[in-house]
Design an enzyme around this catalytic site. Structure first.
Site, PDB file in Angstrom:
ATOM      1  N   SER A 181       6.562  87.532  -4.994  1.00  0.00           N
ATOM      2  CA  SER A 181       7.998  87.755  -4.818  1.00  0.00           C
ATOM      3  C   SER A 181       8.623  88.740  -5.787  1.00  0.00           C
ATOM      4  O   SER A 181       9.802  89.055  -5.664  1.00  0.00           O
ATOM      5  CB  SER A 181       8.751  86.421  -4.894  1.00  0.00           C
ATOM      6  OG  SER A 181       8.433  85.614  -3.788  1.00  0.00           O
TER       7      SER A 181
ATOM      8  N   LYS B 178      17.821  87.241 -10.965  1.00  0.00           N
ATOM      9  CA  LYS B 178      17.614  86.527  -9.702  1.00  0.00           C
ATOM     10  C   LYS B 178      18.296  85.167  -9.756  1.00  0.00           C
ATOM     11  O   LYS B 178      18.196  84.453 -10.759  1.00  0.00           O
ATOM     12  CB  LYS B 178      16.106  86.378  -9.453  1.00  0.00           C
ATOM     13  CG  LYS B 178      15.729  85.814  -8.084  1.00  0.00           C
ATOM     14  CD  LYS B 178      14.200  85.790  -7.941  1.00  0.00           C
ATOM     15  CE  LYS B 178      13.758  85.226  -6.597  1.00  0.00           C
ATOM     16  NZ  LYS B 178      12.282  85.211  -6.465  1.00  0.00           N
TER      17      LYS B 178
ATOM     18  N   SER C 107      10.549  87.066  -2.224  1.00  0.00           N
ATOM     19  CA  SER C 107      11.878  86.493  -2.138  1.00  0.00           C
ATOM     20  C   SER C 107      12.913  87.209  -2.989  1.00  0.00           C
ATOM     21  O   SER C 107      14.120  87.025  -2.820  1.00  0.00           O
ATOM     22  CB  SER C 107      11.832  85.016  -2.545  1.00  0.00           C
ATOM     23  OG  SER C 107      11.419  84.895  -3.909  1.00  0.00           O
TER      24      SER C 107
END
Length: 491
Positions: free
Chosen positions: A179, A80, A155
């Protein structure tokens, strides 16, 4: 080589270790897959082709020299874009950090490199990890491989979508309010939030420092446990890191895969038992609970009365910490700088930079947080939210005196169409209704696929006490042994 992308991380590691295929071949197969499908999925913000192949060659050279290698050596992983990676663009999906190349690696990235994993690149996300759909990325949304017209969660939608699209067998996400777990649920993958402090935050671009938790994403529970074991552990550079041994999550997952949950007590959270969830989600969840019962688990209802206040408490605590953490992005020290033409004062340059660099959701949360922390409102808002956090922690403590783990749906609904909630922030925030309590408590939780609703994945969440991450892996693997692994439609 395309078949290599369908293997699990454990299978890839074994195949590489046996000499049946090289790490370079595995890396190239996944890079080819990214080239073939990521224009439609948009899981990646940056693909580090050169770095990935160099890392893979290094693994092959060490194996040829007879060096001892870790259990995931040569296995590709996506990271990420909120974790610092030396020399590789790290933007947190924000214009304010466009083009920034960190001079150091986050601890998580260091451990991935030391384990011999091959980092493919950086995945898309909601800007600064603020969002539930990956629609708030400054570089465009990620599409759900199950239905390219729907969101992949947030997210960390990029990490989950990369796994679901077979672009990577493993990925790293971060979980502040759900997330990792929420994208896992809506993409039919496994997402685990470790105990807060069980994985290092050093090198993680901070959103909410008392909540942020890096963790593993995978297509099955065993792979998630393997990745968890690599990245977890004490880090003296992180003041919140727990100086304790990591529970043996890999052994727990293997135990659970036998399908025997005899003696395990599972708590069904009364407040989350279908309340506010879509009918299809509720049906899939109830079928999964019944499956756990058939595996020998004892299921009882547990009331956690303060969970209903978790959402408002979170949306005071997290924005407050965000307003403080994001103050460092001022156009002076690094990142974007706007208006520095000699005609504007320092304050004007800061204002212009933040106006141009931050997206709408980040601005919304900064405003909320600054207001909650302001003079005259601190005790009424932030202070009260922290008291609610204590009450939620007490609910968890009481519950775990009666049961081994708690279960609930991961999300109230399946993946929704793009744009359907952008005009209503509250409806967007409801996506994390079931995941937020665990973040406020600090314990571990995992989302594992438990079925389909209208052809789209549904996730079941398993919550465990702090530093009892192994419990959630055992139950998740047991459920997976009877439900199976979900396969998205071909891209």
């Amino acid at each position: 080589m395309s078949d290599l992308t369908r293997l699990t991380a454990a299978e890839l590691a074994a195949t590489i270790a046996a000499g049946d295929v090289s790490a370079v071949e595995v890396a190239q197969a996944h890079l080819d897959r990214i080239a073939a499908v990521d224009e439609r999925v948009h899981a990646f913000l940056h693909v580090d082709t050169e770095g990935a192949l160099a890392a893979a060659r290094d693994v092959d050279a060490k194996r040829a020299a007879g060096e001892a290698l870790g259990p995931l050596a040569g296995v590709p992983v996506a990271v990420k874009d909120v974790l610092a990676t030396k020399g590789v663009p790290t933007t947190a999906a924000s214009k304010i950090l466009e083009g920034w190349r960190p001079p150091y690696d986050a601890t998580i990235v260091e451990r991935l490199r030391a384990a011999g994993t091959v980092m493919l690149g950086k995945t898309n996300m909601d800007e600064f990890a603020m969002g539930s759909s990956t629609e708030y990325s400054a570089y465009g949304a990620t599409n759900n491989p199950w239905d390219l017209g729907r969101i992949p969660g947030g997210s960390g939608g990029g990490s989950a979508a990369a796994i679901a699209a077979y672009e990577a067998p493993l990925a790293i996400g971060t979980d502040t309010g759900g997330s990792i777990r929420q994208p896992g649920a809506v993409t039919g993958t496994v997402g685990a939030k470790p105990t807060y402090g069980g994985t290092s935050r050093y090198g993680l671009i901070a959103f909410s420092s008392s909540l942020d938790t890096p963790g593993p994403c995978a297509r099955n529970v065993q792979d998630a446990a393997l990745l968890h074991s690599v990245i977890a552990g004490h880090d003296p550079r992180d003041s919140t890191s727990i100086p304790q041994a990591v529970p043996d999550v890999v052994a727990a997952a293997r135990q659970g895969a036998s399908g025997d949950l005899t003696g395990v007590k599972i708590g069904l959270v009364t407040e989350f038992n279908g309340e506010g969830a879509e009918a299809g989600v509720t049906a899939a969840f109830r079928d999964a609970v019944e499956a756990l019962t058939k595996l020998g688990a004892e299921v009882v209802e547990i009331s956690c009365p303060h969970f209903q206040y978790a959402l408002p408490a979170y949306y005071l605590i997290a924005p407050s910490e965000a307003s403080s953490n994001l103050a460092r992005f001022d156009g002076v020290r690094f990142g974007l700088r706007t208006g520095d033409d000699g005609k504007h004062s320092l304050e004007e340059v800061m204002s212009l930079t933040r106006e141009a660099g931050f997206g709408p959701e980040v601005k919304r949360r900064i405003i909320l947080g600054t207001y909650a922390l302001s003079s005259g409102y601190y005790d009424a808002y932030y202070g009260q939210a922290q008291k609610v956090r204590t009450l939620i922690t007490r609910d968890f403590t009481s519950a775990f005196e009666q049961v081994d783990v708690l279960v609930s749906p991961t999300t109230p609904f399946v993946a929704f169409p793009f744009g359907s909630r952008m005009d209503d922030p509250y409806q967007m925030y409801l996506a994390d209704l079931y995941t937020i309590p665990t973040n406020l408590y600090g314990g571990p939780a995992i989302s594992v696929p438990c079925g389909l609703s209208e052809g789209l994945p549904v996730g079941l969440q398993i919550m465990a006490p702090t530093m009892a991450d192994d419990r959630m892996y055992r139950v998740a693997a047991a459920l997976e042994s009877t439900v199976g692994v979900l396969t998205p439609p071909a891209l």
